[in-house]
Design a protein around this motif. Structure first.
Motif, short mmCIF file in Angstrom:
data_model
loop_
_atom_site.label_atom_id
_atom_site.label_comp_id
_atom_site.label_asym_id
_atom_site.label_seq_id
_atom_site.Cartn_x
_atom_site.Cartn_y
_atom_site.Cartn_z
N MET A 24 10.31 48.81 56.27
CA MET A 24 11.57 48.60 56.97
C MET A 24 12.12 49.93 57.47
N ASN A 25 12.69 49.90 58.66
CA ASN A 25 13.38 51.06 59.22
C ASN A 25 14.80 50.64 59.58
N PHE A 26 15.77 51.37 59.05
CA PHE A 26 17.18 51.06 59.30
C PHE A 26 17.80 52.19 60.11
N GLN A 27 18.44 51.82 61.21
CA GLN A 27 19.06 52.80 62.10
C GLN A 27 20.54 52.52 62.26
N ARG A 28 21.35 53.47 61.87
CA ARG A 28 22.80 53.36 62.06
C ARG A 28 23.16 53.71 63.51
N PRO A 29 24.34 53.30 63.98
CA PRO A 29 24.74 53.63 65.35
C PRO A 29 24.73 55.13 65.62
N THR A 30 25.07 55.92 64.62
CA THR A 30 25.11 57.37 64.80
C THR A 30 23.72 57.97 64.95
N ASP A 31 22.68 57.16 64.69
CA ASP A 31 21.30 57.64 64.85
C ASP A 31 20.78 57.43 66.26
N GLY A 32 21.57 56.73 67.12
CA GLY A 32 21.12 56.40 68.47
C GLY A 32 21.12 57.63 69.38
N SER A 33 20.46 57.48 70.52
CA SER A 33 20.35 58.60 71.45
C SER A 33 21.66 58.83 72.18
N ALA A 34 21.96 60.09 72.46
CA ALA A 34 23.18 60.43 73.19
C ALA A 34 23.14 59.87 74.61
N THR A 35 21.95 59.80 75.21
CA THR A 35 21.83 59.28 76.57
C THR A 35 22.22 57.82 76.63
N ALA A 36 21.71 57.01 75.68
CA ALA A 36 22.05 55.58 75.66
C ALA A 36 23.54 55.38 75.45
N GLN A 37 24.13 56.20 74.60
CA GLN A 37 25.56 56.08 74.35
C GLN A 37 26.36 56.42 75.60
N ARG A 38 25.96 57.47 76.29
CA ARG A 38 26.67 57.88 77.50
C ARG A 38 26.58 56.80 78.57
N MET A 39 25.39 56.17 78.70
CA MET A 39 25.22 55.12 79.69
C MET A 39 26.12 53.94 79.37
N SER A 40 26.22 53.57 78.09
CA SER A 40 27.08 52.47 77.68
C SER A 40 28.54 52.79 77.96
N GLU A 41 28.93 54.02 77.71
CA GLU A 41 30.30 54.43 77.97
C GLU A 41 30.60 54.38 79.47
N ASP A 42 29.63 54.80 80.29
CA ASP A 42 29.82 54.76 81.74
C ASP A 42 29.97 53.33 82.22
N ASN A 43 29.16 52.42 81.67
CA ASN A 43 29.27 51.02 82.05
C ASN A 43 30.65 50.47 81.72
N ALA A 98 25.55 49.14 67.44
CA ALA A 98 24.77 48.20 66.65
C ALA A 98 24.04 48.89 65.50
N ASN A 99 24.02 48.22 64.37
CA ASN A 99 23.18 48.62 63.24
C ASN A 99 21.84 47.91 63.40
N LYS A 100 20.74 48.66 63.42
CA LYS A 100 19.45 48.08 63.77
C LYS A 100 18.48 48.13 62.59
N ILE A 101 17.89 46.98 62.31
CA ILE A 101 16.91 46.86 61.23
C ILE A 101 15.59 46.40 61.84
N ALA A 102 14.54 47.12 61.56
CA ALA A 102 13.21 46.74 62.07
C ALA A 102 12.24 46.64 60.90
N VAL A 103 11.51 45.52 60.84
CA VAL A 103 10.54 45.30 59.77
C VAL A 103 9.16 45.12 60.40
N THR A 104 8.20 45.82 59.85
CA THR A 104 6.81 45.70 60.29
C THR A 104 5.95 45.30 59.10
N CYS A 105 5.17 44.24 59.28
CA CYS A 105 4.29 43.77 58.20
C CYS A 105 2.83 43.81 58.68
N PRO A 106 1.91 43.99 57.76
CA PRO A 106 0.48 44.06 58.14
C PRO A 106 -0.02 42.70 58.63
#
Length: 217
Positions: A176-195, A209-217
């Motif tokens: 499992m990989n967990f990504q908090r909003p503060t882990d996101g790219s500055a570019t994506a954040q800037r684009m969202s703010e512009d929108n 968004a808080n993002k959870i990704a699970v990979t299984c074999p």
């Protein structure tokens, strides 16, 4: 929950109007309620993903507000039974907002059924909503993603610092990989703010968004 949130929104709107009158600018999209979450992604014995178990702890101000008018046997102590009507109102309200939980399995959007096993607890001036959100159809896949956020950013969802997300019953070898909003790219954040500044705020909260990704074999 939604009734309480709308009442809180009216109060916040009045505050914003006052600030505007005295010359302070305010952004429309900002949180009014703060939630700290711990979540479990639950799997069946056959390895299929069955749903998400959430525990959402509300900020102390909203907790106090939500408890107004609830009668208890002991002052300041709220039993699960005494909080049951409020818990039911909360989970029924969540349907309109897709439970603020968005899942994809193998890249395909999944639908959830109504929450079950729900209840409210109260400790240290904090009200916490517990519930299990089952998939309408459990599904097997080696790729799963879950996001938790409010598209309007009226509610700010953050995850607990310790053990924010866990897998329950997942097949051996799943990671499992967990990504908090503060882990996101500055570019994506800037684009969202512009929108948002250009008038498109329909999904502004996805930037947080808080993002959870699970990979299984």
């Amino acid at each position: 929950m939604i009734g309480l949130l709308r009442r809180a929104a009216i109060r916040s709107a009045l505050i914003a109007a006052v600030l505007a009158l005295v010359g302070f600018g305010t952004a429309e999209a900002h949180p009014h309620v703060w939630v700290t979450s711990t979540s479990e992604l639950v799997y069946a014995p056959d390895g299929s993903f069955t749903g998400v178990r959430h525990a959402w702890a509300f900020d102390d101000m909203f907790s106090t507000y939500a408890l107004q008018g609830i009668e208890t046997k002991e002052k300041g102590v709220y039993s699960r039974e005494e909080l049951a009507p409020l818990a039911q109102t909360n989970v029924e309200s969540l349907k309109e907002f897709a439970y603020f939980t968005f899942a994809k399995v193998g890249g395909k959007k999944q639908k959830f059924s109504e929450p079950v096993d729900y209840y409210l607890s109260y400790k240290d001036n904090v009200l916490t909503l517990h519930f299990f959100l089952p998939l309408k159809t459990p599904v097997k896949s080696n790729e799963l993603s879950v996001e938790v956020f409010d598209p309007s950013y009226f509610i700010d969802f953050s995850f607990a610092e310790k053990n924010p997300v866990s897998l329950v019953g997942a097949p051996s070898g799943c990671t499992m990989n967990f990504q908090r909003p503060t882990d996101g790219s500055a570019t994506a954040q800037r684009m969202s703010e512009d929108n948002f500044l250009n008038g498109d705020n329909s999904n502004y909260g996805a930037m947080f968004a808080n993002k959870i990704a699970v990979t299984c074999p």
